[in-house]
Design a protein around this motif. Structure first.
Motif, PDB file in Angstrom:
ATOM      1  N   MET A   1       0.837  -1.206   0.000  1.00 26.65           N
ATOM      2  CA  MET A   1       0.000   0.000   0.000  1.00 26.65           C
ATOM      3  C   MET A   1       0.868   1.250   0.000  1.00 26.65           C
ATOM      4  N   GLN A   2       0.243   2.334  -0.403  1.00 32.14           N
ATOM      5  CA  GLN A   2       0.933   3.619  -0.488  1.00 32.14           C
ATOM      6  C   GLN A   2      -0.033   4.731  -0.101  1.00 32.14           C
ATOM      7  N   VAL A   3       0.364   5.586   0.832  1.00 33.75           N
ATOM      8  CA  VAL A   3      -0.424   6.752   1.206  1.00 33.75           C
ATOM      9  C   VAL A   3       0.017   7.931   0.342  1.00 33.75           C
ATOM     10  N   VAL A   4      -0.947   8.597  -0.288  1.00 31.52           N
ATOM     11  CA  VAL A   4      -0.651   9.760  -1.121  1.00 31.52           C
ATOM     12  C   VAL A   4      -1.433  10.953  -0.588  1.00 31.52           C
ATOM     13  N   ASN A   5      -0.715  12.008  -0.257  1.00 33.17           N
ATOM     14  CA  ASN A   5      -1.327  13.231   0.256  1.00 33.17           C
ATOM     15  C   ASN A   5      -1.309  14.312  -0.808  1.00 33.17           C
ATOM     16  N   SER A   6      -2.356  15.126  -0.817  1.00 31.52           N
ATOM     17  CA  SER A   6      -2.421  16.263  -1.722  1.00 31.52           C
ATOM     18  C   SER A   6      -2.841  17.478  -0.920  1.00 31.52           C
ATOM     19  N   ALA A   7      -2.312  18.645  -1.301  1.00 29.80           N
ATOM     20  CA  ALA A   7      -2.597  19.872  -0.556  1.00 29.80           C
ATOM     21  C   ALA A   7      -2.516  21.063  -1.499  1.00 29.80           C
ATOM     22  N   PRO A   8      -3.102  22.214  -1.107  1.00 33.73           N
ATOM     23  CA  PRO A   8      -3.076  23.395  -1.973  1.00 33.73           C
ATOM     24  C   PRO A   8      -1.684  23.976  -2.154  1.00 33.73           C
ATOM     25  N   ARG A   9      -0.753  23.626  -1.293  1.00 33.15           N
ATOM     26  CA  ARG A   9       0.578  24.198  -1.366  1.00 33.15           C
ATOM     27  C   ARG A   9       1.283  23.801  -2.657  1.00 33.15           C
ATOM     28  N   GLU A  10       2.075  24.706  -3.190  1.00 41.77           N
ATOM     29  CA  GLU A  10       2.765  24.462  -4.454  1.00 41.77           C
ATOM     30  C   GLU A  10       3.633  23.210  -4.368  1.00 41.77           C
TER      31      GLU A  10
ATOM     32  N   TYR B   1       2.390  20.195  -4.098  1.00 40.35           N
ATOM     33  CA  TYR B   1       1.702  19.133  -3.362  1.00 40.35           C
ATOM     34  C   TYR B   1       0.405  18.690  -4.055  1.00 40.35           C
ATOM     35  N   HIS B   2       0.200  19.102  -5.309  1.00 42.90           N
ATOM     36  CA  HIS B   2      -0.997  18.691  -6.045  1.00 42.90           C
ATOM     37  C   HIS B   2      -0.762  17.291  -6.620  1.00 42.90           C
ATOM     38  N   ARG B   3      -0.622  16.319  -5.752  1.00 45.47           N
ATOM     39  CA  ARG B   3      -0.150  15.014  -6.193  1.00 45.47           C
ATOM     40  C   ARG B   3      -1.254  14.119  -6.758  1.00 45.47           C
TER      41      ARG B   3
ATOM     42  N   SER C   1     -11.009  19.047  -4.943  1.00 40.28           N
ATOM     43  CA  SER C   1     -10.158  18.013  -4.365  1.00 40.28           C
ATOM     44  C   SER C   1      -8.752  18.061  -4.962  1.00 40.28           C
ATOM     45  N   PHE C   2      -8.660  18.346  -6.257  1.00 40.66           N
ATOM     46  CA  PHE C   2      -7.363  18.288  -6.928  1.00 40.66           C
ATOM     47  C   PHE C   2      -6.434  19.421  -6.528  1.00 40.66           C
TER      48      PHE C   2
END
Length: 427
Positions: A248-257, A259-261, A367-368
């Protein structure tokens, strides 16, 4: 002289207000740079070892073996599983969610978290400010009085107005650093049956194994941002033995430049699809480039099926705007279905019965690029097949939205969609 001073003060006030408003517009409304816009092309599928190697590097998070995952379907079972874990916690509880309200749902969690804190468990709760706006203030005070460290994410403040629209949409619960929960469900009464027996349709997951440490790290990322503190030690990050066999792999995304993963992750996975893409999502309003990737997949012979809410969607304006963009996909053979019994709120993706992604992310631009999100990728044939079957079971209660229906939709729905697209732009 006094009149001149008043004039200078007034000018400064106007300029300050203009700068604040401009700052809000700049950071909350305009597209971010470095967004992947060119089609992704690969010459291998998700079953190829190259896919897994590349995903690990692109997402900058490890793929860890030795994990186990269990499905929890719909609110009653989801909440029962989470509350049991809270009751069993001995050392620490970390909890992050978007929606938190309701006498039954939030009330039960407020009591369970309070009781845990009173028996000596270190409890940290991060509730999105907007998502918890309807929460009973007495329940929030109950938790604080019991010793729960509670923070409302992005509570309005003059020095962070530009970030107010950046919500946490993550759904995380980790107990003792050993058991984790994530998926589509918030904590609110909409997930529990009403007087007519109707409730949101959703799926959540209980995880054990080394991947839980990465879920904990996802929580700590936002807790540090919100509080300036970083809880550490064995109570939060114990040594984790293998609990199963799943990578398994945890993928985080955030508004910060930078981090739009998750958008990048999904575009890569879609490009690698060879046979089928099966999607369940509560909100389907991505950008045209993302829709183009799904259309391209269908054009190259991949069966693409997407399950979304029907008339029971809680944000009808999003639905109308989304439908306005469906024509090229429908012409290419993409199959779109609308769930009928109740609000469909799940977030599921399965590709080629080889790879699956579950978590908090909807297929929309909020979300993206605007929300904080967390997904878990599972590199396992049996699990990916189970996720496909899970969506297929709900297709039995859905209606297909075909090209003829799109062409025949009434003018007022077309207008509603156009207005939403115009006002919302590419958000």
């Amino acid at each position: 002289m006094k009149r001149r001073n008043r004039y200078v003060i007034a000018v400064i006030a106007v300029v300050t207000v203009a700068l604040v408003i401009g700052n809000i517009v700049l950071f909350n409304a305009l597209p971010k740079p470095k967004r992947l816009q060119q089609p992704v092309e690969v010459d291998y599928g998700v079953s190829d070892p190259q896919f897994q190697r590349t995903m690990g590097v692109l997402m900058q998070t490890p793929i860890v073996d030795g994990n186990r995952i269990a499905l929890l379907e719909d609110g009653e079972a989801i909440y029962a599983g989470m509350l049991e874990a809270i009751d069993d916690a001995e050392h620490s509880i970390t909890f992050e969610t978007y929606e938190f309200w309701g006498e039954e749902a939030a009330g039960a969690f407020a009591s369970a978290l309070s009781e845990a804190a009173e028996r000596g468990v270190a409890v940290h709760a991060l509730l999105d400010f907007i998502g918890s706006a309807a929460a009973d203030p007495d329940k929030l005070e109950q938790m604080k009085d019991a010793g729960v460290e509670l923070i409302r994410w992005r509570e309005p403040s003059w020095y962070e107005l530009a970030r107010f629209n950046h919500r946490t949409h993550r759904k995380l619960l980790i107990t003792d650093g050993t058991t984790g929960f994530t998926g589509g469900a918030n904590v609110a009464d909409n997930w529990l049956p009403d007087d007519d027996g109707e409730a949101y349709r959703d799926n959540h997951f209980r995880l054990e194994g080394p991947v839980v440490g990465n879920l904990q790290a996802a929580f700590m990322e936002n807790w540090l941002d919100a509080s300036g503190t970083l809880p550490l030690g064995e109570a939060y990050f114990p040594e984790l033995d293998d609990a199963g066999e799943l990578p398994m792999q945890v993928v985080n995304s955030a508004p910060r430049e930078g981090y739009h993963r998750i958008r990048k992750m999904l575009l890569y996975a879609i490009a690698a699809a060879e046979e089928q893409i099966t999607i369940g999502t509560a909100y389907f309003y991505p950008d045209p480039d993302f829709l183009g990737a799904l259309t391209d997949a269908s054009d190259r012979g991949v069966t693409v099926r997407i399950l979304v809410p029907g008339d029971s969607i809680d944000k009808g304006f999003v639905r109308h705007a989304s439908v306005n963009r469906w024509e090229p996909m429908l012409e290419a053979g993409v199959e779109i279905y609308e769930y009928q019994p109740s609000m469909y709120h799940s977030k599921l993706l399965s590709i080629d019965d080889q790879w699956a992604s579950i978590g908090s992310t909807n297929l929309d631009n909020r979300s993206f690029r605007i929300n904080d999100e967390t997904n878990v990728n599972v590199y396992d044939t049996a699990f990916a097949r189970d996720i496909r079957h899970l969506v297929e079971e709900d297709l039995d209660d859905a209606e297909r939205y075909d090209l003829e229906r799109w062409q025949d939709r009434p003018w007022h729905k077309r207008l509603a969609g156009w207005l939403t697209m115009t006002i919302g732009g590419h958000l």
